[in-house]
Enzyme design. Structure first.
Site, short mmCIF file in Angstrom:
data_model
loop_
_atom_site.label_atom_id
_atom_site.label_comp_id
_atom_site.label_asym_id
_atom_site.label_seq_id
_atom_site.Cartn_x
_atom_site.Cartn_y
_atom_site.Cartn_z
N HIS A 177 72.49 42.61 38.08
CA HIS A 177 72.43 41.17 38.33
C HIS A 177 73.78 40.61 37.90
CE1 HIS A 177 71.18 37.05 38.56
NE2 HIS A 177 71.33 36.85 37.26
N VAL A 188 66.69 26.94 31.54
CA VAL A 188 65.86 27.92 32.23
C VAL A 188 64.46 28.00 31.61
CG1 VAL A 188 65.58 30.36 32.78
CG2 VAL A 188 67.80 29.27 33.07
#
Length: 314
Positions: free
Chosen positions: A179, A15
């Site tokens: 999330h 990421v």
């Protein structure tokens, strides 16, 4: 004189590296400072990005900081991508006890060195880690942003576009709350152009399976995880969009994880709500009018975040 835009990235694996690439590909930054406990990886990512520099729209400096965290203190934005993604392959909260240890290594050191910029945290469990960073930093909540359901809302648009054949850019759709698996679709505020779902169904002669479409948004990341053990492009570009809004002071409205204060009976931790993003970070939290069922789901989602926070300490 033009502003020198500097971004720090902590965690240079999948990421973090993709966030760096997205920022450079969009010409958003003048300098990126990379930090990782794996110095060999940090050096490799810095070298790879420099090798690609002639292909980006504008040049930028790439600085390898390793664990010299104080070197990030003058950044405009610091992205936290430090985590343990392998632990989430079978359990959505699998990273909890591992990743919560990471911010303890750097947040206070960076804040103590004079950092006044914006934290954008993408590590998971996102809401727990964003809460932790804000608590460790002891700063104004607006300065800490969790990427939250910006990504999940994009996944929701992906699902809705597939069901309707419409351009994702024409769809306004929001996932809110955690999330994670307890998040929920804000169906009361979905629009296709200017049409409600009911109007679209009537005019287009289609029927939307709301439960199935929501589940695609909630679990879409695991379709990606199953094939390559991580997600990269979507979260990187979502993070870049948040950073672009900060650097450009654009007042972007997107769902991010922010400190919840008195929202349908919930306070005291981070969760995703629509927020106005600008140069000061979260400049305004927007609370949509939820149906009674949506309020129940919001409260249940926040309860799950609270339960995770209770399992760890910082």
């Amino acid at each position: 004189m033009a502003t020198h835009r500097t971004i720090g990235i902590i965690g240079c694996s999948h990421v973090g590296a993709h966030v760096a690439n997205a920022l450079l590909a969009q010409g958003l930054v003048d300098e990126i400072r990379l930090s990782d406990t794996n110095e060999k990886l940090c050096r490799a990512q810095a070298n790879d990005l420099l090798d690609a520099m002639s292909f980006y729209p504008r040049p930028a400096r790439i600085v390898e900081c390793d664990v010299d965290y104080e070197e990030l203190a003058t950044c405009d934005v610091i992205v936290n991508a430090a985590g343990h993604v392998d632990a989430s392959r079978t359990d959505r909260d699998g990273e909890l006890v591992l990743t919560v240890e990471e911010p303890k290594k750097f947040v206070r050191r960076i804040e103590g060195a004079g950092f006044t910029g914006i934290w954008v945290s993408v590590s998971n469990p996102n809401d727990v880690i964003a809460t932790e960073i804000r608590d460790l930093a002891g700063c104004e909540p607006r300065r800490v942003i969790g990427s939250g359901t910006t990504l999940d809302s994009a996944r929701f648009k992906h699902a809705l576009a597939g069901a309707t054949g419409l351009d994702q850019a024409s769809i306004n759709a929001w996932m809110l709350g955690e999330h994670g698996f307890s998040e929920f679709a804000l169906w009361s505020h979905v629009t296709f152009g200017c049409l409600t779902p009911e109007e679209l169904e009537a005019q287009a002669g289609i029927s939307l399976d709301r439960d199935a479409l929501e589940m695609q948004a909630v679990r879409g990341g695991y379709t990606t995880m199953a094939g390559k053990a991580c997600t990269e492009y979507s979260i990187a570009n979502g993070t870049a969009a948040i950073i672009a809004a900060i650097l450009g002071d654009t007042k972007l409205v997107t769902p991010v994880s922010t400190l919840v204060e008195g929202v349908y009976g919930v306070s005291g931790h981070y969760a995703s709500l629509p927020c106005v993003i600008g140069a000061r970070g979260v400049e305004k939290v927007i609370v949509p009018t939820m149906t009674p069922h949506e309020q129940e789901r919001w409260q249940a989602s926040c309860k799950h975040i609270e339960e995770n926070i209770a399992k760890v300490s910082w």
